[in-house]
Design an enzyme around this catalytic site. Structure first.
Site, PDB file in Angstrom:
ATOM      1  N   GLY A 239      37.365  51.912  40.708  1.00  0.00           N
ATOM      2  CA  GLY A 239      38.287  53.941  41.110  1.00  0.00           C
ATOM      3  C   GLY A 239      37.699  54.297  41.714  1.00  0.00           C
ATOM      4  CD  GLU A 273      34.444  45.797  37.272  1.00  0.00           C
ATOM      5  OE1 GLU A 273      34.021  44.769  36.238  1.00  0.00           O
ATOM      6  OE2 GLU A 273      35.017  46.289  36.925  1.00  0.00           O
ATOM      7  N   GLY A 275      39.380  48.420  43.554  1.00  0.00           N
ATOM      8  CA  GLY A 275      40.327  47.258  43.658  1.00  0.00           C
ATOM      9  C   GLY A 275      41.075  48.247  44.767  1.00  0.00           C
ATOM     10  NE  ARG A 276      43.706  53.706  42.905  1.00  0.00           N
ATOM     11  CZ  ARG A 276      44.421  54.164  41.755  1.00  0.00           C
ATOM     12  NH1 ARG A 276      45.731  54.088  42.319  1.00  0.00           N
ATOM     13  NH2 ARG A 276      44.226  53.558  40.680  1.00  0.00           N
ATOM     14  NE  ARG A 313      49.822  53.376  41.886  1.00  0.00           N
ATOM     15  CZ  ARG A 313      49.445  54.471  42.299  1.00  0.00           C
ATOM     16  NH1 ARG A 313      50.138  55.658  43.226  1.00  0.00           N
ATOM     17  NH2 ARG A 313      48.656  55.176  41.882  1.00  0.00           N
ATOM     18  CE1 TYR A 317      49.656  54.784  35.319  1.00  0.00           C
ATOM     19  CE2 TYR A 317      50.189  53.763  37.694  1.00  0.00           C
ATOM     20  CZ  TYR A 317      50.103  54.015  36.740  1.00  0.00           C
ATOM     21  OH  TYR A 317      49.462  52.633  36.101  1.00  0.00           O
ATOM     22  CB  CYS A 357      70.842  50.982  35.390  1.00  0.00           C
ATOM     23  SG  CYS A 357      72.140  50.878  36.315  1.00  0.00           S
ATOM     24  CD  GLU A 358      65.577  52.764  33.212  1.00  0.00           C
ATOM     25  OE1 GLU A 358      65.391  53.642  32.791  1.00  0.00           O
ATOM     26  OE2 GLU A 358      65.718  51.832  31.990  1.00  0.00           O
ATOM     27  CE1 TYR A 386      45.666  48.367  39.928  1.00  0.00           C
ATOM     28  CE2 TYR A 386      45.012  50.605  41.109  1.00  0.00           C
ATOM     29  CZ  TYR A 386      44.389  49.256  40.463  1.00  0.00           C
ATOM     30  OH  TYR A 386      43.657  48.877  39.845  1.00  0.00           O
TER      31      TYR A 386
END
Ligand code: LLP
Length: 429
Positions: A239, A273, A275-276, A313, A317, A357-358, A386
């Site tokens: 995190g 742990e 990641g980012r 992302r 978010y 198409c969104e 991510y």
């Protein structure tokens, strides 16, 4: 942006011009810096060197085999959340005895697979899962190490969709239930309950949530020890934040100053742990402007060849990613305010969108960007975590290639998908 810097009005990754790579590999393309990845890994390791720490790279953030291999060779373990991630981590040369397995829904098949490969530890998220692991371990004649994932009910003040440590989240076991389980641990004769695990969500921009969670955890560790259960391992999760805006954010040493005293009090071997933190700012997504379009209402769209299927992302978010031309006429500002675009001469306010198409296929809305034209290259920064790992083929779009840069060399580490890849595995009847 770490390894990505403008020199002579063009963007470099380490010592190679991005445009030189793109002229060979095309767009969209993910480009990663090997040395940025290693630097972040070593920065974290150094910040916590006073305690015995195993860094398990969180595979979900970037699961490319070559990226995992870079970290495996540097000595990292892996945090996996599925049988598939375990498969990848091992294929990349990850040592199973350094692999921890989290996730609320491990199936029997995945548990058997992990048992067969003698992974380091299961991070268990429910009583039901504990019972399954115990039964399957007995059948396999194994005694796997298990950590209970605690849900500390702490608000990590991150996006609602990336918070994991609040009581309403599906993750972990609350303190009362954990205490009950610990007292009953003798019933589980085929597991070695020797650890606790906590992961609050991400990205976490202050140390306080960790401090609050760890204070609670220390009490639980003490209670465990009082009941005769030795807690040898504490997995403090991931995190750790990165800067998406160019603003300074706290770094591992800042976390360590406040976390280390607590971690020492735990008297455990520590697992982390991240990641980012390792891959986030070690990668960019490069896209080419397909069209520009101005509406009668004065709105300007920059339509590029990457889309939400390549980097979800922003759509998922409302995440802010810096975007700037690869060959800009105007210098990229040191930092940007996500809520206020600063327009200078030669710039315009645009929406940077993809072709999917969104209506949510928007990388940036009302963003100040130097004027760009058809064919120009744009860099979407902070895309190493991510990014590709959350990509899809939605709208039947082949996924981008991935490239790893090391100094003045680069290698394609995942080929661009073809139309043939889109229908691979389909049975046409
Ligand atoms: N450990 C566990 C148990 C996790 O669930 C996660 C991330 C990590 C470690 C690594 O977190 P990191 O250090 O990378 O922040 N897709 C979202 C993030 C979801 C994270 C899920 N779990 C995003 O794009 O921001």
């Amino acid at each position: 942006m770490d390894a990505f810097e403008y020199k002579d009005k063009t963007l470099f990754c380490e010592r190679i011009k991005i445009e030189d790579i793109i002229s060979k590999v095309g767009t969209p393309a993910y480009i990663y810096s090997k040395n940025a990845i290693l630097a972040r890994y070593h920065e974290l390791k150094a910040a916590f060197r006073e305690v015995d720490t195993l860094i398990c790279f969180s595979v979900k953030s970037n699961s490319n085999l070559s990226i995992c291999k870079v970290l495996a060779e540097a000595g990292a373990g892996f945090d996996v959340v599925s049988g598939g991630e375990l498969y990848r981590a091992m294929k990349a040369g990850g040592d199973p005895s350094k692999i921890v397995f989290a996730g609320v829904g491990k199936t029997d098949k995945e548990i058997r697979y992990a048992l067969k490969n003698d992974i380091f530890m299961f991070n268990v998220e429910s009583l039901a899962e504990l019972e399954h692991i115990n039964k399957l371990a007995e059948e396999a004649g194994k005694l796997p190490k298990v950590a209970l994932r605690i849900n500390p009910d702490i608000d990590a003040k991150t996006h609602a969709k990336t918070t994991t440590g609040k009581k309403e989240n599906k993750f972990g076991i609350d303190f009362t239930e954990a205490e009950g389980l610990i007292k009953q641990s003798a019933r589980y004769s085929s597991i070695d309950l020797c650890g606790l695990h906590v992961h609050l969500g991400s990205p976490v921009y202050t140390v306080e949530p960790y401090v609050s969670a760890f204070r609670k955890i220390i009490k639980l560790i003490q209670k465990c020890r009082d009941t005769g259960l030795s807690i040898e391992y504490m997995n403090i999760g991931g995190g750790y934040c990165i800067s998406y805006t160019g603003e300074e954010v706290i770094r591992p040493k800042d976390y360590a100053v406040k976390i280390l005293p607590l971690v020492k009090e735990m008297q455990c071997n520590i697992i982390m742990e991240p990641g980012r933190f390792i891959t986030g700012n070690s990668g960019v997504l490069i896209t080419r402007v397909t069209y520009t379009k101005e509406t009668l209402h004065g709105k300007k769209f920059i339509i590029c060849d990457a889309a939400m299927n390549d980097l979800i992302r922003p759509a998922l978010y409302d995440a802010f990613h810096r975007i700037w031309p690869v060959n800009p006429g105007i210098k990229m500002p040191k930092a940007e305010d996500p809520h206020k675009s600063m327009i200078k001469k030669g710039m315009e306010l645009v929406d940077i969108v993809g072709p999917v198409c969104e209506s949510s296929d928007v990388f940036a809305a009302k963003r100040a960007l130097p004027k760009v034209s058809e064919g120009d290259l744009l860099a979407i920064f902070s895309a190493g975590a991510y990014g590709f790992s959350m990509s899809s083929q939605y709208n039947s779009r082949p996924r981008p290639c991935e490239v790893l840069v090391d100094g003045d060399q680069y290698r394609i580490i995942r080929k661009r998908e073809t139309y043939g890849d889109l229908i691979k595995g389909e049975i046409f009847t």
